[in-house]
Each structure stands twice: as C-alpha cells, then as structure tokens.
Design an enzyme around this catalytic site. Structure first.
Site, PDB file in Angstrom:
ATOM      1  N   VAL A   9       0.602  -1.461   0.370  1.00 45.36           N
ATOM      2  CA  VAL A   9       0.022   0.101   0.177  1.00 45.36           C
ATOM      3  C   VAL A   9       0.744   1.200   0.076  1.00 45.36           C
ATOM      4  CG1 VAL A   9      -0.305   0.116   2.783  1.00 45.36           C
ATOM      5  CG2 VAL A   9      -1.726   1.080   1.048  1.00 45.36           C
ATOM      6  N   SER A  10       0.494   2.260  -1.405  1.00 46.09           N
ATOM      7  CA  SER A  10       1.534   3.466  -0.449  1.00 46.09           C
ATOM      8  C   SER A  10       0.052   4.059  -0.313  1.00 46.09           C
ATOM      9  CB  SER A  10       1.074   3.720  -2.493  1.00 46.09           C
ATOM     10  OG  SER A  10      -0.164   4.992  -3.166  1.00 46.09           O
ATOM     11  N   THR A  11       0.971   5.803   0.405  1.00 39.96           N
ATOM     12  CA  THR A  11       0.148   5.992   2.121  1.00 39.96           C
ATOM     13  C   THR A  11      -0.746   6.889   0.927  1.00 39.96           C
ATOM     14  OG1 THR A  11       2.690   7.112   2.157  1.00 39.96           O
ATOM     15  CG2 THR A  11       0.211   8.750   2.982  1.00 39.96           C
ATOM     16  N   GLU A  13      -2.961   5.643  -1.514  1.00 42.50           N
ATOM     17  CA  GLU A  13      -4.049   4.619  -1.824  1.00 42.50           C
ATOM     18  C   GLU A  13      -4.216   4.516  -0.108  1.00 42.50           C
ATOM     19  OE1 GLU A  13      -1.196   1.930  -3.642  1.00 42.50           O
ATOM     20  OE2 GLU A  13      -2.224   2.250  -5.640  1.00 42.50           O
ATOM     21  N   GLN A  14      -3.633   4.346   0.596  1.00 43.62           N
ATOM     22  CA  GLN A  14      -4.499   4.039   2.297  1.00 43.62           C
ATOM     23  C   GLN A  14      -5.224   5.333   2.576  1.00 43.62           C
ATOM     24  OE1 GLN A  14      -1.216   3.101   5.161  1.00 43.62           O
ATOM     25  NE2 GLN A  14      -2.759   3.031   6.443  1.00 43.62           N
TER      26      GLN A  14
END
Length: 474
Positions: A9-11, A13-14
């Site tokens: 997960v990227s920041t 997307e989270q």
C-alpha cells in the site's frame, strides 16, 4: 497448499481507497481459510510504489519462491503485485511459474493454475500499466497548471534564497543577500570558481548546508526564478513569488556569461602556445602546484635571470596549493638545457627505439570483432522474437541468452583492447618520427622548435629540490 500472502500500500492509496495493510491481510487470510490453504508468511511493503520491484517485502518473496518455501502467492488485487506490465509478466512467467508456484489475485479471481487465468493475467497487466501512465499524466498536467498560475512546482530541491511554505516560495532575507552578493561579484569580474572558493573560505553557508561549488554558483547565475519567473518543461511563466535580483542585474550577468563563453571557445580552438619551453608541463613535486617563470635582476651578472618557481610561492591566490611550500627555484636555461640533453640521449638509445618500434607491430583489425558482436546480437534478437511470438518459452532460451550475453561482453572487451592498440600504434609512429629529428632540432638553437619537441615527447616534468623527474609520452 502453503501460501505466501503479499500486501502493498502507498500512503495515498491507504488514505483514499481503503487498501490498508491490515484490511488486505484480513481478507486474504479469510480467503485461505475458505480454500483450506495454510498461510506460510505475510510479505508486506507499506508505503512503497508499485512502479518498481525494489521493495523489501517483494525481494524476500522472490527469494522464498526461488528457495521453494511456498506453493502459491496470493494478493488482494493484481496491481498490488506491480503497476508495470513488464514487471508483472516477469514475476509470473520468470519467477512464479518457473518454480511451479501458482499466483492468485482475489479481486480479479485469477489463478495461474488454469489456462484462462494465465491469459487473463496478461490482459489485466495492460490495464494496470495504463492506470499508472494516466496517473503520471494527471500529475504532469497538474504541475503545468501550477506553473501557468505562477506557483513553484514544489518538487525536488528548494532553490537557494527561498523557503517553501503553504505551496509558495518566500524570499529568505539572509540568503537573498548571498544571492545578490554572488551576482555582484560575478559582474565585478570574478569567475564562478573563485566565487565558490571565497564563500567556502569565509564559511558563508546556506540552509541546505552544501559546499559551494562551480555547479551551484552557475545554477544560481542562470536561474531566472530570481527575477520572479517560473520555468517548467522549457516554458517560462510569471511567478507569484517576490524576485531577489533585479532584471537589469540578471540580464547583465547573462550577457557577461555569453561573452566569456565565446572567448573560452576561441581560446580552446587555438593550439597551445607556451612562451617558455616547460610552461604547462612543469610541476612542483613538493606541493603539486604548477611551476612558472620568474625574471629577476642579478646585480652580480648585471642582467635578468629567468627561473622556474612554484606557484605556491607566488601571490596568485587561486594557483597556490600550499603556502608553506619550500621548494627551490631553478635556473631556466640550465633546466631547459638538461631536459634537451635527456631528449637527445633518449633519441640515440637503441633499446628505447626498439621498445617503441615493438609497440607498433601490426595488430588484428577491430572489424572482425565488430562483425562477431553484430552476429551475437542478431542471435539474441532471433531468440527473443521466438519467445515474443509464443513459439518457445523463456525457460528454454534463458540459458542460451545468458551464454550469448557473456560472449558479447567478452567480444566488447576484446574490441576495446584492439582499438587501444591501434591508437597506440599511431602514437608510436609519431613519437619515432619526432625522435628521428630530435638531435637536429636541439642543435639548431631554434627555441620555438625546441618547445614543440619538448611538448611532443614529455607529459610532465616534476622538480623537488635537486631532483628532476621526467614522465614521457610513451
């Protein structure tokens, strides 16, 4: 079946998509319970982009697959594995399938243990790549829009003289003075390197705490951001930030820079012409500085005597290497006479002439090696064409491609050696020709001809008290 769960997960997307590490892990573990699969290990990459495989969790997963520690890899969604079509296909075909490890994507219901799953993976990878390219395009459009509106793009390094706050550049009072000082010094005649040296010696630092260098000073002098402009993709827009330099000062600096560049080109196009025989090739062996000629009046002989002295003992600040250098000064005529006699002795030495002559023996033409390299590249291309057309699997051609690449590397090394030998042969021809005329030139008393002779044969002369060392060009 032992399953390895991979979650990423990227920041962004989270925050927006609900793809948190924990949510993905919980859903994937429940799926394994339903399928009655045992979970071997959970591999996580929090905050990593899917555009590269250089992620710690991914690298550990690849290693465990190669060590055959798991039977299948499970992800929540295909783009969790990678957003690159090339990387996705590489992982599936060259890593997972190579070691008989299945790949399953929960969201798309893909399973590479079936023919349909393998075909669908390729199609979904195309769309994952498309999505990434669209995101990149939108980001670029956003940066262009900011530039047109007069805002600094905000990425990379914040330029000297400003701080970046709330999306805008704000002039820093202390650093603004440094920027103006740099422009003033340049317009008063100082060179870029001299300005950098002066700032470092005075311990004048900026917020980035970088050492001032030729590159940094030049970037400051060329950046129209300091007159209130924003440049993006070779286009210039009016910025909202306050200028630090006046337009007049900036454009005068550009004119001076262009003038100095033109003068430098003219100088570099001319052959080197030294006034004295050893100028440019004579160095101090005590401190490493260049030697230069000094004229002093001798009351004893009632005439001027020319000597070679170390620049570290001069007042030319930028040429000084060690202000404490204690090397001697050398009588110019005596030193030059000694060097010429060394050249004359060398030109009459059969062993030296034979050694140079040996180095110019006929060598193998590089053309044959170039042809072999081309043939090897064509073989690799043919194998890759067969793979891309589906006529053969990559596993069957992998070893042969590795062998061909190793062969190509070996041939390239051989080519470099042959071309170097060819260059040395040409150089040896010239050296022998110069040496054959050396005695005549030395006895002719033609000082200009002697200078040309010396520079053709000698790379460097170093002086240390009573020791003279000559490094030849062969």
């Amino acid at each position: 079946m032992k399953v390895g769960i991979y979650v990423r997960v990227s920041t962004l997307e989270q925050a927006t998509e609900g793809y948190s590490i924990q949510e993905q892990t919980d859903k994937l573990k429940k799926f394994c319970d339903v399928k009655e699969w045992s979970v071997g290990e959970v591999y996580t990459d929090p905050g990593f982009s899917g555009s590269s495989l250089k992620r710690p969790g991914m690298q550990k997963l690849i290693n465990d697959v190669e060590q055959q520690k798991i039977d299948a890899v499970l992800v929540y969604k295909l783009d969790r594995l990678s957003r690159s079509q090339k990387d996705t296909l590489y992982l599936i075909e060259d890593i997972f399938l190579k070691y008989n490890v299945h790949f399953v994507s929960l969201n798309e219901n893909f399973d590479t243990s079936t023919p349909f799953g393998r075909a669908s993976i390729g199609m979904m990878s195309v769309f994952a790549q498309l999505e990434r390219e669209q995101i990149t395009e939108r980001m670029q459009m956003g940066k262009v829009g900011r530039a047109k509106a007069g805002y600094f793009h905000g990425g990379g390094v914040i330029p000297h003289g400003y701080i970046y706050s709330d999306g805008q550049l704000i002039a820093d009072e202390k650093e603004s003075k440094i920027i103006n000082y740099i422009y003033d010094q340049y317009l008063s005649g100082w060179g870029v390197q001299s300005i950098a040296k002066q700032l470092n010696e005075k311990h004048i630092t900026a917020k980035r705490a970088v050492k001032w260098s030729h590159k940094v000073i030049l970037e400051i002098l060329c950046n129209n951001l300091y007159i209130g402009k924003i440049k993006w993709k070779n286009e210039t827009y009016d910025g909202l930030h306050a200028p630090i330099i006046s337009d007049d000062k900036f454009y005068k600096a550009q004119e001076l820079m262009a003038k100095r560049k033109t003068m430098a080109v003219k100088v570099n196009q001319q052959p080197f012409k030294s006034k004295y025989m050893l100028t440019g090739i004579c160095y101090c062996a005590v401190c490493g500085a260049r030697m230069f000629t000094i004229k002093s009046y001798s009351t004893k002989n009632r005439k001027y005597i020319r000597k070679y002295g170390c620049y570290s003992q001069s007042s030319v600040e930028h040429m000084i290497k060690d202000p404490n250098c204690d090397n001697d000064k050398y009588d110019g005529l005596e030193l030059e006479s000694y060097v010429l006699q060394r050249i004359k002795k060398l030109s009459m030495n059969p062993k030296t002439l034979n050694r140079i002559s040996e180095s110019k023996k006929a060598i193998v033409s590089p053309a044959g090696t170039k042809s072999q390299i081309k043939d090897t590249e064509e073989q690799i291309e043919r194998l890759l064409d067969l793979y891309q057309n589906g006529a053969i699997t990559y596993t069957k051609i992998e070893k042969r491609i590795e062998e061909l690449n190793a062969q190509k590397d070996s041939l390239n090394e051989q080519l470099k050696k042959l071309e170097s030998e060819k260059l040395n042969k040409s150089s040896s021809d010239k050296i022998l020709k110069v040496l054959s005329n050396a005695t005549d030139v030395i006895e002719s008393k033609d000082y200009d001809a002697q200078k040309r002779l010396t520079h053709a044969l000698i790379q460097k002369v170093t002086l240390k008290h009573d020791k003279v060392t000559i490094k030849w060009n062969f």
